[in-house]
Design an enzyme around this catalytic site. Structure first.
Site, PDB file in Angstrom:
ATOM      1  N   ASP A 181       0.868  -1.178   0.000  1.00 53.65           N
ATOM      2  CA  ASP A 181       0.000   0.000   0.000  1.00 53.65           C
ATOM      3  C   ASP A 181       0.905   1.228   0.000  1.00 53.65           C
ATOM      4  OD1 ASP A 181      -1.856   1.975   0.309  1.00 53.65           O
ATOM      5  OD2 ASP A 181      -2.564   1.321   2.277  1.00 53.65           O
ATOM      6  N   HIS A 187      16.718  -7.189 -10.455  1.00 53.04           N
ATOM      7  CA  HIS A 187      16.071  -8.468 -10.751  1.00 53.04           C
ATOM      8  C   HIS A 187      15.018  -8.848  -9.714  1.00 53.04           C
ATOM      9  CE1 HIS A 187      16.158 -13.019 -10.603  1.00 53.04           C
ATOM     10  NE2 HIS A 187      16.018 -12.857 -11.899  1.00 53.04           N
ATOM     11  N   HIS A 217      19.405 -21.161 -10.635  1.00 53.91           N
ATOM     12  CA  HIS A 217      18.596 -22.045 -11.481  1.00 53.91           C
ATOM     13  C   HIS A 217      19.050 -23.483 -11.274  1.00 53.91           C
ATOM     14  CE1 HIS A 217      17.090 -18.876 -14.663  1.00 53.91           C
ATOM     15  NE2 HIS A 217      16.720 -18.611 -13.429  1.00 53.91           N
ATOM     16  N   HIS A 270      13.468 -23.172  -9.223  1.00 51.48           N
ATOM     17  CA  HIS A 270      13.347 -21.714  -9.352  1.00 51.48           C
ATOM     18  C   HIS A 270      12.870 -21.007  -8.102  1.00 51.48           C
ATOM     19  CE1 HIS A 270      12.179 -17.848 -11.462  1.00 51.48           C
ATOM     20  NE2 HIS A 270      13.399 -18.086 -11.908  1.00 51.48           N
ATOM     21  N   ASP A 287      -1.066 -27.432  11.239  1.00 54.76           N
ATOM     22  CA  ASP A 287      -0.590 -28.012  12.498  1.00 54.76           C
ATOM     23  C   ASP A 287       0.387 -27.103  13.228  1.00 54.76           C
ATOM     24  OD1 ASP A 287       1.659 -28.222  10.937  1.00 54.76           O
ATOM     25  OD2 ASP A 287       2.031 -30.349  11.361  1.00 54.76           O
ATOM     26  N   GLU A 340       5.425 -26.394   6.134  1.00 59.10           N
ATOM     27  CA  GLU A 340       5.946 -27.235   5.076  1.00 59.10           C
ATOM     28  C   GLU A 340       6.645 -26.329   4.061  1.00 59.10           C
ATOM     29  OE1 GLU A 340       3.188 -28.675   7.471  1.00 59.10           O
ATOM     30  OE2 GLU A 340       2.390 -27.420   5.857  1.00 59.10           O
ATOM     31  N   TYR A 380      15.826 -19.070 -21.984  1.00 62.10           N
ATOM     32  CA  TYR A 380      16.042 -19.846 -20.783  1.00 62.10           C
ATOM     33  C   TYR A 380      15.253 -21.156 -20.846  1.00 62.10           C
ATOM     34  CZ  TYR A 380      18.646 -16.055 -18.708  1.00 62.10           C
ATOM     35  OH  TYR A 380      19.593 -15.112 -18.471  1.00 62.10           O
TER      36      TYR A 380
END
Length: 417
Positions: free
Chosen positions: A80, A140, A282, A322, A332, A336, A399
């Protein structure tokens, strides 16, 4: 949360919903609420066309063009900026020159704009007004947050390559929000670090990692490996803490080393109990760093466990990995993590990792998507209290170009803890 007998493993279950298919290019994806209706939407882009779209959460996911004519948009974020309660879009662009790869950064590029959300109701013909922030060659990635204080928005910009050389030292820069964001020609720029980092590919903003502070900090994946970068108020300076040096064994073959993307996961009360990474740039390896009492060669207090190797590096020295995303999908209390693989098959899709015994490097894993993926965005798209994720295919000339480029929301059907 895991109990004394170990965690209860709930196999992940996700149902895909196609948001957009037959994309002409694909790269970036985020999931803020753009129209203020309380439901997260999506916005994203690819590098080639220079078009930014947002997709409204609802029947059919209506698509609207936010901006076009942006030369090679790469990384992005949202915040914002104006303070009106609406999420604005941030984008960095003009990364490469005519060749279109990391060997030729545009010496006049690396620019950052913020795109002003026009507010609700959104109309199909609306274009969002572009405002300039600043630049650094090779920009980037960018992350917006409150890194040194909590009153004024800050944007940290992270180049991947320098004009002098692909592997030259890079400046990490910060832009501070001006008093009047609508009329300011650009934002004040400060250099955080210009002596240490090379080839920064991944940058993840995290809150709650700095003891006693709710300010944001960054995890960076670069030639140096995985680094935690944060501002220490007491010392009035930026601090680098090395988590691990990353993948080093492929360097003679590929020319790449260190880490490519990174995220930190919570286990119990520890907000940074582990750090997961795709390595190197990569890369084809997935590793996890866990806190160690004996220090060790990978960095003070951290131990590296190599979990998987996804294929061999291609002729350019690159693998399919990537992005890394850490979040609690089964409810829980433990995070993960997801790995985004761009392809080709069988090294594509999303792989889901669940800690069984993180301290001893034991993780369960499942493939939860088999399509090419460049980026993953997480949100509760249905409002059912379960965290979903969305993906966009990796379709970037020079790529990797996905066979079928789509945006897909994966609705969480996993049993919750």
């Amino acid at each position: 949360m895991a109990d004394d007998e170990g965690p209860r493993i709930r196999p992940p279950a996700f149902t895909p919903e196609v948001v957009a298919d037959r994309l002409r290019d694909g790269y970036w994806l985020e999931a803020p609420d753009l129209d203020g209706d309380g439901r997260p939407d999506l916005f994203g882009w690819g590098l080639r066309l220079g078009e930014v779209y947002w997709y409204q959460n609802g029947e059919g996911w209506p698509r609207r063009l936010v901006a076009d004519g942006i030369h090679m948009p790469v990384g992005g974020d949202f915040a914002d900026v104006t303070g009106d309660g609406s999420a604005d879009i941030l984008v960095c662009y003009e990364l490469y020159g005519p060749i279109g790869t990391i060997v030729d950064p545009d010496p006049e590029g690396g620019k950052i704009d913020w795109l002003e959300n026009p507010g609700s109701p959104h109309k199909d013909e609306d274009r969002w007004k572009r405002h300039y922030v600043g630049r650094a060659t090779g920009m980037h990635r960018l992350r917006a947050g409150y890194f040194t204080q909590t009153e004024r928005l800050e944007i940290i910009g992270l180049p991947i390559v320098a004009e002098e050389d692909v592997h030259a030292v890079l400046p990490v820069v910060m832009f501070t929000r001006p008093d009047d964001v609508h009329t300011a020609p650009e934002w004040e720029r400060t250099v955080i670090d210009d002596t240490h980092f090379r080839m920064i590919h991944g940058a993840e903003k995290k809150k709650g990692l700095i003891p006693g502070s709710d300010r944001d900090s960054l995890l960076l994946a670069s030639d140096e490996g995985v680094t935690w970068l944060y501002y220490d108020n007491d010392r009035a300076e930026w601090v680098r803490e090395l988590v691990g040096t990353g993948e080093l064994t492929q360097f003679e073959q590929t020319g790449f080393k260190g880490s490519g993307d990174v995220n930190a996961g919570r286990l119990g009360n520890d907000a940074m109990a582990y750090v997961a990474a795709v390595e190197p740039f990569h890369g084809n390896t997935v590793a996890v760093y866990t806190r160690s009492t004996d220090g060790g060669p990978e960095g003070t207090g951290w131990r590296r466990t190599l979990l998987d190797v996804y294929g061999d590096p291609n002729e350019s020295g690159e693998g399919p990995g990537h992005q890394i995303v850490c979040a609690d999908f089964d409810g829980d209390g433990d995070d993960e993590f997801l790995v985004a693989l761009r392809g080709p098959w069988p090294w594509q899709g999303v792989v889901y990792y669940k800690a069984v015994d993180a301290a001893n490097g034991v993780w369960a894993k499942w493939r939860v998507s088999d399509e090419s993926v460049a980026r993953i965005a997480t949100a509760d798209f249905t409002g059912d209290g379960r965290l979903d994720f969305a993906t966009i295919a990796y379709s970037v000339q020079n790529y990797y170009v996905a066979d079928e480029a789509r945006i897909v929301v994966h609705h969480n059907r996993t049993e919750q803890g």
